[in-house]
Design a protein around this motif. Structure first.
Motif, PDB file in Angstrom:
ATOM      1  N   LYS A   1      16.457 -11.464  -1.845  1.00  0.00           N
ATOM      2  CA  LYS A   1      17.509 -11.473  -2.862  1.00  0.00           C
ATOM      3  C   LYS A   1      18.330 -10.176  -2.836  1.00  0.00           C
ATOM      4  CE  LYS A   1      18.127 -11.637  -7.810  1.00  0.00           C
ATOM      5  NZ  LYS A   1      17.638 -10.771  -8.851  1.00  0.00           N
ATOM      6  N   ASP A   2      17.665  -9.031  -2.617  1.00  0.00           N
ATOM      7  CA  ASP A   2      18.329  -7.735  -2.704  1.00  0.00           C
ATOM      8  C   ASP A   2      18.533  -7.018  -1.379  1.00  0.00           C
ATOM      9  OD1 ASP A   2      18.376  -7.913  -5.538  1.00  0.00           O
ATOM     10  OD2 ASP A   2      16.272  -7.280  -5.584  1.00  0.00           O
ATOM     11  N   GLU A   3      17.824  -7.463  -0.335  1.00  0.00           N
ATOM     12  CA  GLU A   3      17.851  -6.720   0.922  1.00  0.00           C
ATOM     13  C   GLU A   3      18.151  -7.627   2.115  1.00  0.00           C
ATOM     14  OE1 GLU A   3      14.420  -3.378   0.120  1.00  0.00           O
ATOM     15  OE2 GLU A   3      13.845  -5.223   1.145  1.00  0.00           O
ATOM     16  N   ILE A   4      18.620  -6.967   3.144  1.00  0.00           N
ATOM     17  CA  ILE A   4      18.759  -7.619   4.442  1.00  0.00           C
ATOM     18  C   ILE A   4      18.029  -6.736   5.447  1.00  0.00           C
ATOM     19  CG2 ILE A   4      20.976  -6.580   5.073  1.00  0.00           C
ATOM     20  CD1 ILE A   4      20.765 -10.123   5.709  1.00  0.00           C
ATOM     21  N   ARG A   5      17.276  -7.367   6.328  1.00  0.00           N
ATOM     22  CA  ARG A   5      16.543  -6.624   7.348  1.00  0.00           C
ATOM     23  C   ARG A   5      17.091  -6.996   8.716  1.00  0.00           C
ATOM     24  NH1 ARG A   5      12.647  -7.804   3.473  1.00  0.00           N
ATOM     25  NH2 ARG A   5      12.041  -9.744   4.481  1.00  0.00           N
ATOM     26  N   ILE A   6      17.417  -5.974   9.479  1.00  0.00           N
ATOM     27  CA  ILE A   6      17.890  -6.158  10.844  1.00  0.00           C
ATOM     28  C   ILE A   6      16.719  -5.812  11.759  1.00  0.00           C
ATOM     29  CG2 ILE A   6      19.578  -5.455  12.584  1.00  0.00           C
ATOM     30  CD1 ILE A   6      21.340  -4.463  10.214  1.00  0.00           C
ATOM     31  N   ASN A   7      16.239  -6.807  12.497  1.00  0.00           N
ATOM     32  CA  ASN A   7      15.098  -6.622  13.391  1.00  0.00           C
ATOM     33  C   ASN A   7      15.603  -6.486  14.818  1.00  0.00           C
ATOM     34  OD1 ASN A   7      13.119  -7.272  11.235  1.00  0.00           O
ATOM     35  ND2 ASN A   7      14.097  -9.267  11.379  1.00  0.00           N
ATOM     36  N   VAL A   8      15.230  -5.390  15.469  1.00  0.00           N
ATOM     37  CA  VAL A   8      15.597  -5.159  16.866  1.00  0.00           C
ATOM     38  C   VAL A   8      14.306  -5.220  17.674  1.00  0.00           C
ATOM     39  CG1 VAL A   8      16.621  -3.557  18.531  1.00  0.00           C
ATOM     40  CG2 VAL A   8      17.572  -3.739  16.212  1.00  0.00           C
ATOM     41  N   ARG A   9      14.201  -6.277  18.485  1.00  0.00           N
ATOM     42  CA  ARG A   9      12.976  -6.520  19.248  1.00  0.00           C
ATOM     43  C   ARG A   9      13.274  -6.477  20.736  1.00  0.00           C
ATOM     44  NH1 ARG A   9       9.684  -9.748  21.947  1.00  0.00           N
ATOM     45  NH2 ARG A   9       7.521  -9.962  21.294  1.00  0.00           N
ATOM     46  N   ASP A  10      12.371  -5.824  21.475  1.00  0.00           N
ATOM     47  CA  ASP A  10      12.482  -5.833  22.930  1.00  0.00           C
ATOM     48  C   ASP A  10      11.238  -6.487  23.514  1.00  0.00           C
ATOM     49  OD1 ASP A  10      10.350  -3.858  23.731  1.00  0.00           O
ATOM     50  OD2 ASP A  10      11.619  -2.447  22.642  1.00  0.00           O
ATOM     51  N   ASN A  11      11.290  -6.812  24.792  1.00  0.00           N
ATOM     52  CA  ASN A  11      10.126  -7.402  25.444  1.00  0.00           C
ATOM     53  C   ASN A  11       9.492  -6.413  26.419  1.00  0.00           C
ATOM     54  OD1 ASN A  11      12.203  -7.563  27.344  1.00  0.00           O
ATOM     55  ND2 ASN A  11      11.496  -9.497  28.195  1.00  0.00           N
ATOM     56  N   GLY A  12       9.519  -5.130  26.020  1.00  0.00           N
ATOM     57  CA  GLY A  12       8.926  -4.069  26.836  1.00  0.00           C
ATOM     58  C   GLY A  12       7.419  -3.983  26.652  1.00  0.00           C
ATOM     59  N   PRO A  13       6.809  -2.931  27.182  1.00  0.00           N
ATOM     60  CA  PRO A  13       5.352  -2.797  27.188  1.00  0.00           C
ATOM     61  C   PRO A  13       4.737  -2.350  25.862  1.00  0.00           C
ATOM     62  CG  PRO A  13       6.347  -0.914  28.255  1.00  0.00           C
ATOM     63  CD  PRO A  13       7.471  -1.875  27.940  1.00  0.00           C
ATOM     64  N   GLY A  14       5.538  -2.022  24.864  1.00  0.00           N
ATOM     65  CA  GLY A  14       4.999  -1.597  23.577  1.00  0.00           C
ATOM     66  C   GLY A  14       4.758  -0.094  23.525  1.00  0.00           C
ATOM     67  N   ILE A  15       4.421   0.377  22.344  1.00  0.00           N
ATOM     68  CA  ILE A  15       4.160   1.795  22.100  1.00  0.00           C
ATOM     69  C   ILE A  15       2.650   1.968  21.973  1.00  0.00           C
ATOM     70  CG2 ILE A  15       4.542   3.720  20.500  1.00  0.00           C
ATOM     71  CD1 ILE A  15       7.165   2.246  19.668  1.00  0.00           C
ATOM     72  N   PRO A  16       2.062   2.902  22.723  1.00  0.00           N
ATOM     73  CA  PRO A  16       0.613   3.094  22.641  1.00  0.00           C
ATOM     74  C   PRO A  16       0.170   3.426  21.217  1.00  0.00           C
ATOM     75  CG  PRO A  16       1.533   4.322  24.502  1.00  0.00           C
ATOM     76  CD  PRO A  16       2.689   3.794  23.691  1.00  0.00           C
ATOM     77  N   PRO A  17      -1.009   2.933  20.801  1.00  0.00           N
ATOM     78  CA  PRO A  17      -1.493   3.183  19.441  1.00  0.00           C
ATOM     79  C   PRO A  17      -1.508   4.655  19.046  1.00  0.00           C
ATOM     80  CG  PRO A  17      -2.866   1.538  20.511  1.00  0.00           C
ATOM     81  CD  PRO A  17      -1.919   2.065  21.555  1.00  0.00           C
ATOM     82  N   ALA A  18      -1.868   5.545  19.960  1.00  0.00           N
ATOM     83  CA  ALA A  18      -1.943   6.969  19.643  1.00  0.00           C
ATOM     84  C   ALA A  18      -0.576   7.570  19.322  1.00  0.00           C
ATOM     85  CB  ALA A  18      -2.574   7.730  20.807  1.00  0.00           C
ATOM     86  N   GLU A  19       0.505   6.924  19.761  1.00  0.00           N
ATOM     87  CA  GLU A  19       1.851   7.453  19.546  1.00  0.00           C
ATOM     88  C   GLU A  19       2.566   6.814  18.364  1.00  0.00           C
ATOM     89  OE1 GLU A  19       3.958   7.030  23.231  1.00  0.00           O
ATOM     90  OE2 GLU A  19       2.593   8.369  24.303  1.00  0.00           O
ATOM     91  N   GLN A  20       2.073   5.700  17.873  1.00  0.00           N
ATOM     92  CA  GLN A  20       2.788   4.940  16.838  1.00  0.00           C
ATOM     93  C   GLN A  20       3.029   5.734  15.565  1.00  0.00           C
ATOM     94  OE1 GLN A  20       0.859   1.121  16.369  1.00  0.00           O
ATOM     95  NE2 GLN A  20       0.901   0.761  18.581  1.00  0.00           N
ATOM     96  N   GLY A  21       2.076   6.541  15.159  1.00  0.00           N
ATOM     97  CA  GLY A  21       2.240   7.326  13.939  1.00  0.00           C
ATOM     98  C   GLY A  21       3.122   8.549  14.099  1.00  0.00           C
TER      99      GLY A  21
END
Length: 183
Positions: free
Chosen positions: A106-126
């Motif tokens: 109702k109040d927001e719009i979310r723009i999702n940008v998705r790629d099909n790459g290898p992802g971000i390693p868990p240790a780097e996500q934070g």
């Protein structure tokens, strides 16, 4: 040829650092205006794609059925999306795909940008929104200062929204830019 390109690259890095510091100090202005979201995001994606090596990456914007009106600064939105597109492109092999979708409340719009790459390693996500942090796989391949995502997050917050890493796996990564809809 390499020597001729280096001053341009260094100048761009210095400009990024100065812009980041100015924005952090509240010196860069945000000028919001009413914008048709589908139209604006498609235009930004098309312009970004013009500057890329042909066939290197594909980008697809899946518009909302209606073109929602949001109050935003088109220049800042462009900077955020360009950064997300550039980061995605750097993670992708040749022929990779970037997809832009929208979610709406109702109040927001979310723009999702998705790629099909290898992802971000868990240790780097934070750490990805920390100033000067650069992921291990990027350090050796792509030059930069590690300011793109922190700067983009600051701009998103200045627009009254936010930028988050919402999903990452071996099948790809999704960043979500949340913005307020026009009342």
């Amino acid at each position: 040829a390499i020597a001729a390109k280096e001053p341009t690259r260094l100048q761009r890095m210095i400009e990024d650092l100065l812009a980041f510091n100015a924005f952090a100090a509240g010196e860069l202005r945000v000028e919001k205006t009413l914008c048709p979201l589908n139209t604006l995001v498609q235009e930004i994606a098309d312009q970004w794609l013009l500057g890329q090596e042909e066939g290197r990456v594909k980008i697809k914007v899946q518009p909302r059925p209606e073109d929602p009106i949001i109050t935003t600064d088109p220049l800042r939105l462009r900077q955020i999306l360009y950064n997300l597109f550039n980061n995605a492109q750097q993670a992708l092999p040749a022929g990779g795909k970037i997809e832009v979708t929208f979610d709406e409340t109702k109040d927001e719009i979310r723009i999702n940008v998705r790629d099909n790459g290898p992802g971000i390693p868990p240790a780097e996500q934070g750490l990805i929104f920390e100033r000067f942090f650069r992921g291990g796989s990027k350090k050796d391949r792509v030059r930069g200062m590690g300011l793109g995502l922190p700067f983009s997050k600051m701009m998103a917050q200045a627009l009254g929204g936010d930028l988050d890493l919402t999903n990452t796996s071996a099948q790809g990564t999704t960043f979500t830019l949340t913005l307020k809809k026009h009342p």
